[in-house]
Design a protein around this motif. Structure first.
Motif, PDB file in Angstrom:
ATOM      1  N   TYR A   1       0.730  -1.413  -0.148  1.00  0.00           N
ATOM      2  CA  TYR A   1       0.345  -0.209   0.155  1.00  0.00           C
ATOM      3  C   TYR A   1       0.689   1.540  -0.134  1.00  0.00           C
ATOM      4  O   TYR A   1       1.946   0.696   0.845  1.00  0.00           O
ATOM      5  CB  TYR A   1      -0.929  -0.125   1.145  1.00  0.00           C
ATOM      6  CG  TYR A   1      -2.040   0.685   1.237  1.00  0.00           C
ATOM      7  CD1 TYR A   1      -2.990   1.116   0.448  1.00  0.00           C
ATOM      8  CD2 TYR A   1      -1.685   2.604   2.660  1.00  0.00           C
ATOM      9  CE1 TYR A   1      -3.418   2.277   0.375  1.00  0.00           C
ATOM     10  CE2 TYR A   1      -2.475   2.955   2.197  1.00  0.00           C
ATOM     11  CZ  TYR A   1      -3.380   3.140   1.483  1.00  0.00           C
ATOM     12  OH  TYR A   1      -4.393   4.547   1.620  1.00  0.00           O
ATOM     13  N   PRO A   2       0.747   2.239  -0.520  1.00  0.00           N
ATOM     14  CA  PRO A   2      -0.731   2.657  -1.587  1.00  0.00           C
ATOM     15  C   PRO A   2      -0.524   2.136  -3.206  1.00  0.00           C
ATOM     16  O   PRO A   2      -0.877   2.641  -3.533  1.00  0.00           O
ATOM     17  CB  PRO A   2      -0.974   3.972  -1.367  1.00  0.00           C
ATOM     18  CG  PRO A   2       0.757   4.586  -1.208  1.00  0.00           C
ATOM     19  CD  PRO A   2       1.815   3.153  -0.329  1.00  0.00           C
ATOM     20  N   LYS A   3       0.661   1.132  -3.583  1.00  0.00           N
ATOM     21  CA  LYS A   3       0.297   1.251  -5.021  1.00  0.00           C
ATOM     22  C   LYS A   3      -0.292   0.211  -5.017  1.00  0.00           C
ATOM     23  O   LYS A   3      -0.647   0.190  -6.227  1.00  0.00           O
ATOM     24  CB  LYS A   3       1.396   0.070  -5.353  1.00  0.00           C
ATOM     25  CG  LYS A   3       3.325   1.555  -4.705  1.00  0.00           C
ATOM     26  CD  LYS A   3       4.383   0.382  -4.938  1.00  0.00           C
ATOM     27  CE  LYS A   3       5.551   1.288  -4.972  1.00  0.00           C
ATOM     28  NZ  LYS A   3       6.651   0.539  -5.234  1.00  0.00           N
ATOM     29  N   GLU A   4      -1.078  -0.767  -4.491  1.00  0.00           N
ATOM     30  CA  GLU A   4      -1.913  -1.614  -4.971  1.00  0.00           C
ATOM     31  C   GLU A   4      -3.082  -1.251  -3.952  1.00  0.00           C
ATOM     32  O   GLU A   4      -2.388  -1.005  -2.091  1.00  0.00           O
ATOM     33  CB  GLU A   4      -1.523  -2.610  -4.304  1.00  0.00           C
ATOM     34  CG  GLU A   4      -0.599  -3.333  -5.807  1.00  0.00           C
ATOM     35  CD  GLU A   4      -0.271  -4.245  -5.688  1.00  0.00           C
ATOM     36  OE1 GLU A   4      -0.713  -5.488  -5.577  1.00  0.00           O
ATOM     37  OE2 GLU A   4       1.161  -4.650  -5.855  1.00  0.00           O
ATOM     38  N   GLU A   5      -4.199  -1.787  -3.566  1.00  0.00           N
ATOM     39  CA  GLU A   5      -5.521  -1.976  -2.478  1.00  0.00           C
ATOM     40  C   GLU A   5      -5.966  -3.496  -2.659  1.00  0.00           C
ATOM     41  O   GLU A   5      -6.314  -3.956  -4.053  1.00  0.00           O
ATOM     42  CB  GLU A   5      -6.613  -1.068  -2.233  1.00  0.00           C
ATOM     43  CG  GLU A   5      -5.795   0.707  -1.997  1.00  0.00           C
ATOM     44  CD  GLU A   5      -6.537   1.400  -2.382  1.00  0.00           C
ATOM     45  OE1 GLU A   5      -7.570   1.044  -2.314  1.00  0.00           O
ATOM     46  OE2 GLU A   5      -5.833   3.252  -2.121  1.00  0.00           O
TER      47      GLU A   5
ATOM     48  N   ASP B   1      -8.985  -5.817  -2.498  1.00  0.00           N
ATOM     49  CA  ASP B   1     -10.899  -6.066  -2.884  1.00  0.00           C
ATOM     50  C   ASP B   1     -11.678  -6.340  -2.120  1.00  0.00           C
ATOM     51  O   ASP B   1     -12.551  -6.223  -2.363  1.00  0.00           O
ATOM     52  CB  ASP B   1     -10.256  -5.869  -4.300  1.00  0.00           C
ATOM     53  CG  ASP B   1      -9.600  -7.666  -4.985  1.00  0.00           C
ATOM     54  OD1 ASP B   1      -9.676  -8.245  -3.967  1.00  0.00           O
ATOM     55  OD2 ASP B   1     -10.165  -7.769  -6.011  1.00  0.00           O
TER      56      ASP B   1
ATOM     57  N   ASP C   1     -13.324   0.279   5.827  1.00  0.00           N
ATOM     58  CA  ASP C   1     -12.027   1.310   5.691  1.00  0.00           C
ATOM     59  C   ASP C   1     -10.938   1.454   6.554  1.00  0.00           C
ATOM     60  O   ASP C   1     -11.459   0.653   7.473  1.00  0.00           O
ATOM     61  CB  ASP C   1     -12.354   3.070   5.725  1.00  0.00           C
ATOM     62  CG  ASP C   1     -10.666   3.458   5.810  1.00  0.00           C
ATOM     63  OD1 ASP C   1     -10.638   3.013   4.827  1.00  0.00           O
ATOM     64  OD2 ASP C   1     -11.032   5.345   5.936  1.00  0.00           O
TER      65      ASP C   1
ATOM     66  N   TYR D   1      -7.959   1.522   6.022  1.00  0.00           N
ATOM     67  CA  TYR D   1      -7.000   2.194   5.478  1.00  0.00           C
ATOM     68  C   TYR D   1      -6.675   3.538   6.246  1.00  0.00           C
ATOM     69  O   TYR D   1      -6.702   4.397   5.956  1.00  0.00           O
ATOM     70  CB  TYR D   1      -6.926   2.542   3.508  1.00  0.00           C
ATOM     71  CG  TYR D   1      -6.914   2.066   2.945  1.00  0.00           C
ATOM     72  CD1 TYR D   1      -5.438   0.918   2.926  1.00  0.00           C
ATOM     73  CD2 TYR D   1      -7.983   1.299   2.550  1.00  0.00           C
ATOM     74  CE1 TYR D   1      -5.816  -0.188   2.466  1.00  0.00           C
ATOM     75  CE2 TYR D   1      -8.280   0.427   1.878  1.00  0.00           C
ATOM     76  CZ  TYR D   1      -6.934  -0.065   1.296  1.00  0.00           C
ATOM     77  OH  TYR D   1      -6.564  -1.183   0.733  1.00  0.00           O
ATOM     78  N   THR D   2      -7.209   3.701   7.673  1.00  0.00           N
ATOM     79  CA  THR D   2      -7.007   4.766   8.860  1.00  0.00           C
ATOM     80  C   THR D   2      -5.768   4.613   9.422  1.00  0.00           C
ATOM     81  O   THR D   2      -5.706   3.503   9.634  1.00  0.00           O
ATOM     82  CB  THR D   2      -8.451   4.350   9.345  1.00  0.00           C
ATOM     83  OG1 THR D   2      -9.417   4.030   8.909  1.00  0.00           O
ATOM     84  CG2 THR D   2      -8.606   5.473  10.753  1.00  0.00           C
TER      85      THR D   2
END
Length: 173
Positions: free
Chosen positions: A38-42, A44, A141, A143-144
């Motif tokens: 992360y943040p290159k990929e997330e 799903d 979420d 990605y907090t």
């Protein structure tokens, strides 16, 4: 002679362990990765992720929480990370100061503030199970992030309003 055979046996065992370890490492290197950078990929597959709880809006007005300010969620929380605050009723002869007190408050049917301290939450789900009107759900979420613990204290009533406004703005485009 027995010492020489013991040394050869230990060397054979060590080499055998080394080859097995290299085989495991080589196999893992050839398989596709299971983590993302992360943040290159997330990822799903967040449908089953349990983040902090958030309020659910009413069907006819998504900006207003279904919550009836009974305080059952705060009582059920083993981590004491939920605070439901309602306006304190004004006594006769006193001026309204806008003071808030813990739910339930006489005459109050909606929370003025619903605060969750995510840094203390154990994600057990007792609050959602205790809610009589199903007004709580888990946020997806994942990605907090923050450097300060205070950033993990969420006021869910205003957050619900913001989410409803964003949904309206997104729907108008």
């Amino acid at each position: 002679m027995s010492q020489l055979s013991q040394l050869i046996e230990e060397a054979y065992t060590g080499l055998k362990s080394l080859v097995i370890g290299l085989g495991v490492t080589g196999k893992a290197l050839c398989e596709p990765g299971v983590t993302v950078i992360y943040p290159k990929e997330e990822v799903d597959n967040l449908a089953t992720f349990r983040g902090h709880v958030e309020l659910i809006g009413k069907d006819d007005d998504p900006a207003v929480a279904r919550c009836v300010a009974c305080g059952a969620c705060a009582k059920a929380c083993p981590s004491n990370c939920i605070s439901v605050l309602c306006p304190v009723p004004v006594k006769e002869g006193e001026a309204d100061t806008g003071k808030l007190g813990p739910a339930p408050q006489k005459g109050s049917k909606t929370p003025a503030q619903f605060i969750v301290d995510y840094s203390l939450c154990s994600l057990c789900g007792q609050c959602a199970r205790a809610c009589p009107v199903d007004s709580l759900r888990f946020c997806h979420d994942a990605y907090t992030v923050a450097f300060d613990r205070k950033a993990f204290q969420f006021e869910l009533v205003s957050r619900l309003r913001q989410q409803a406004e964003q949904a309206l703005e997104g729907g108008e485009e």
